[in-house]
Design a protein around this motif. Structure first.
Motif, PDB file in Angstrom:
ATOM      1  N   CYS A  22       0.903  -1.369   0.266  1.00  0.00           N
ATOM      2  CA  CYS A  22      -0.144   0.006  -0.035  1.00  0.00           C
ATOM      3  C   CYS A  22       0.795   1.286  -0.100  1.00  0.00           C
ATOM      4  O   CYS A  22       1.925   1.116   0.032  1.00  0.00           O
ATOM      5  CB  CYS A  22      -1.039   0.134   1.228  1.00  0.00           C
ATOM      6  N   ARG A  24       1.480   3.334   2.254  1.00  0.00           N
ATOM      7  CA  ARG A  24       2.087   3.571   3.337  1.00  0.00           C
ATOM      8  C   ARG A  24       3.175   2.553   3.759  1.00  0.00           C
ATOM      9  O   ARG A  24       3.686   2.706   4.850  1.00  0.00           O
ATOM     10  CB  ARG A  24       1.156   3.576   4.513  1.00  0.00           C
ATOM     11  N   CYS A  25       3.425   1.440   2.886  1.00  0.00           N
ATOM     12  CA  CYS A  25       4.327   0.602   3.323  1.00  0.00           C
ATOM     13  C   CYS A  25       5.703   1.166   3.504  1.00  0.00           C
ATOM     14  O   CYS A  25       6.292   0.888   4.343  1.00  0.00           O
ATOM     15  CB  CYS A  25       4.170  -0.531   1.932  1.00  0.00           C
ATOM     16  N   CYS A  38       3.694  -4.449   7.225  1.00  0.00           N
ATOM     17  CA  CYS A  38       3.282  -3.094   6.986  1.00  0.00           C
ATOM     18  C   CYS A  38       2.171  -3.285   7.958  1.00  0.00           C
ATOM     19  O   CYS A  38       1.204  -3.949   7.766  1.00  0.00           O
ATOM     20  CB  CYS A  38       2.940  -2.694   5.524  1.00  0.00           C
ATOM     21  N   CYS A  41      -1.528  -2.476   5.906  1.00  0.00           N
ATOM     22  CA  CYS A  41      -2.201  -3.565   4.630  1.00  0.00           C
ATOM     23  C   CYS A  41      -1.459  -5.082   4.894  1.00  0.00           C
ATOM     24  O   CYS A  41      -1.920  -5.919   4.287  1.00  0.00           O
ATOM     25  CB  CYS A  41      -1.669  -3.004   3.390  1.00  0.00           C
ATOM     26  N   THR A  43       1.217  -6.398   4.483  1.00  0.00           N
ATOM     27  CA  THR A  43       2.096  -7.009   3.465  1.00  0.00           C
ATOM     28  C   THR A  43       3.597  -7.231   4.035  1.00  0.00           C
ATOM     29  O   THR A  43       3.882  -6.383   4.863  1.00  0.00           O
ATOM     30  CB  THR A  43       2.091  -6.030   2.314  1.00  0.00           C
TER      31      THR A  43
END
Lengths: 283, 294
Positions: A22, A24-25, A38, A41, A43
């Motif tokens: 995402c 913001r990662c 993250c 999300c 991830t």
């Protein structure tokens, strides 16, 4: 000291993430945040933008704590998982050979490249060996896939490899379950060396072995490196192993390479706070 | 064909769409010799595992002008062969034969006929097991990847191990072969005797497994090489001095029977005869035999 033309492995921008990612990662993962996952999300950024070059006859160490991405990096180079992005270039150590991008290879070529040119030794012998086959059969696998079709000659080669890796050749037909941990690591090394690989990958080879056995396995690896000028990539969380074998070292944390350089330099004069912590906590 | 069957069933029992689906998968199988192609495998009035794969292939390719021969273990008169033949003739009305030379489609379990087959003939095999990698990789998904990458090292280790443990290759049936230098194929249900007959054959061989829902093929003039070592060769079943007790043939695949006259105290004895019954009869006729004599 190293000739620019004699590189064997060149890795650029190698990235593996599990999840879609995402916006913001990037601002919430990595060593500064202490996590490769993250929080928004979920991830997992297992390996981010890794890049290094490995030269002919060199041993490169990769250190880092559990979950830092060093095994992911190893699996990416062993072509067992596909990267999200990045390139892995391999070049034969001979003169005027052309480089190959391992990432864009098709499955068939990749399988046979991995068999002929790469050798891997896993931390757990069950990953690298088939415990239902005999020791000789395990060592023979790469030879058989490379179209060796004469049992007599195959057994001669296995015996040769067993002597080279300090295994008793009379136990060629034994069940691997009757072998000790250190012996199984040597069987794995014999299997890895059977195809005269251009690159040997060692994934935590001495973890889980007792100290005297560790020393013997390390001696063996060092002797092979010396005799055959073998190019090696060595993953370990043990700084002692790295110090003994690797000339250059990469330090990983939360999927990122935080520091790289000569092993002596990294151990004597660590720059990144994590490396400083790692060196100071070594026994 | 009786009128009743004409009214109830489509030509060849299964509907035209299903036949077309099988034919489409067969085209793919012929294009990739030895590669296993999944197919739908419809319900049939016989149970899966009793020849439904071969049966569906025959149903899909048969035409009214065809002449059909159905054999089981080389014999035209065994139960499985008789039942499959009856289903096919009742739903298609095609003529049948026991003569290998006269047939255009030969459906078989186990054997390839002793007589040389021609380019205009098709051999359909009923297959029990499909994947040769099943012995070394039970996970189908991983085995599929291994086929895709021609990663047959582990199967070769299996061959190596059999030589080390038994002193020779100890595979009786299901002998693995490499087709057209690429895919590894299981030759079930063919005995080793007939495996070499697939190599550069004049005829098309179609393999169907109804229970496992796969078809595969060996097109004419395609190389079929059994897995073997330079110092341990592939061997066919052969016993020195064995011959057929009826026609005296020594160059055929023989099966053993226990013979005992009913109602007598005679202890009985074993005899061997040609597994291919129609070939044996032909040889007998050539030697001046008539059916009334037996």
């Amino acid at each position: 000291m190293t000739d620019v033309a004699s590189w064997v492995l060149n890795v650029t921008g190698l990235t593996k993430r599990y999840g879609l990612g995402c916006p913001r990662c990037a601002e919430s993962t990595g060593p500064d945040h202490g996590s490769s996952q993250c929080p928004f999300c979920q991830t997992v950024h297992a390996c981010v933008n890794a890049g290094f070059t490995l030269y002919q006859g060199e041993v490169l160490g990769i250190v880092g704590e559990s979950g830092s991405g060093k095994s992911t990096l190893m699996q990416l180079i062993n072509l067992t998982i596909n990267p999200t992005a990045g390139e892995i270039w391999y070049r034969e150590p001979t003169q005027d050979s052309t480089a190959m991008n391992l990432v864009t290879m098709d499955g068939f070529t990749r399988r046979h490249f991995r068999n002929d040119r790469l050798g891997i030794v896993h931390q757990r012998p069950e990953l690298g060996l088939n415990m239902r086959f005999s020791v000789g059969g395990n060592v023979a696998e790469k030879l058989l896939l490379a179209n060796w079709r004469h049992i007599g000659r195959i057994r001669e080669r296995i015996t040769e490899l067993m002597i080279q890796t300090e295994l008793p050749p009379e136990r060629i037909d034994d069940d691997p379950n009757t072998f000790s941990g250190g012996m199984l690591q040597r069987v794995q090394i014999a299997k890895a060396l059977s195809s005269n690989p251009g690159l040997l990958l060692l994934d935590e080879v001495t973890s889980g072995l007792d100290l005297s056995v560790q020393a013997r396995v390390l001696d063996l690896i060092r002797r092979i490196q010396w005799e055959q000028k073998m190019t090696m990539l060595l993953v370990s969380h043990d700084l002692g192993v790295i110090k003994q074998l690797a000339r250059r070292t990469i330090v990983m944390k939360n999927g990122f390479i935080v520091e790289s350089g000569l092993t002596d330099q990294i151990l004597e004069d660590p720059q990144h706070p994590y490396t400083q912590l790692l060196v100071s906590s070594a026994l | 064909m009786t009128e009743q069957h004409t009214n109830i069933y489509n030509f060849g029992f299964i509907d035209e769409d299903s036949k077309r689906e099988v034919r489409r998968q067969l085209l793919k199988a012929v294009a990739l010799p030895g590669h296993q192609v999944p197919f739908a495998s419809r319900d049939l009035p016989i149970g899966r595992g009793w020849g439904t794969g071969g049966l569906q292939i025959t149903m899909a390719i048969i035409a009214a002008s065809d002449t059909l021969k159905v054999i089981d273990q080389g014999d035209d008169e065994s139960v499985n062969a008789v039942n499959l033949r009856r289903l096919l003739t009742r739903t298609t009305g095609v003529s049948t034969t026991v003569d290998t030379q006269a047939a255009t489609i030969i459906q078989t379990r186990h054997r390839i006929p002793e007589e040389q087959m021609r380019e205009d003939q098709i051999l359909v095999l009923q297959v029990p097991m499909v994947d040769p990698l099943r012995w070394v990789e039970p996970n189908l998904e991983r085995a599929t990847v291994m086929h895709g990458e021609a990663d047959y090292g582990r199967m070769w280790v299996y061959m190596y191990e059999s030589v080390i443990k038994a002193g020779d290759i100890r595979i009786a049936t299901q002998y693995p072969v490499i087709v057209a230098g690429r895919y590894m194929m299981d030759t079930t249900p063919i005995p080793r005797w007939d495996v070499l007959r697939l190599h550069n054959a004049d005829h098309l061989s179609l393999f169907g497994a109804g229970r496992e829902k796969r078809v595969y093929a060996v097109p004419p003039y395609t190389t079929v090489e059994p897995l073997e070592f330079e110092d341990f060769r592939f061997k066919t079943e052969y016993a020195e001095g064995q011959r057929c007790h009826r026609c005296g043939a020594t160059n055929t695949f023989l099966t053993g029977h226990f013979v005992k006259s009913p109602g007598t105290d005679e202890p009985g004895h074993w005899v061997t005869s040609c597994s291919d019954a129609s070939y044996c009869d032909k040889q007998m006729v050539a030697q001046g035999w008539t059916e009334a004599q037996e």
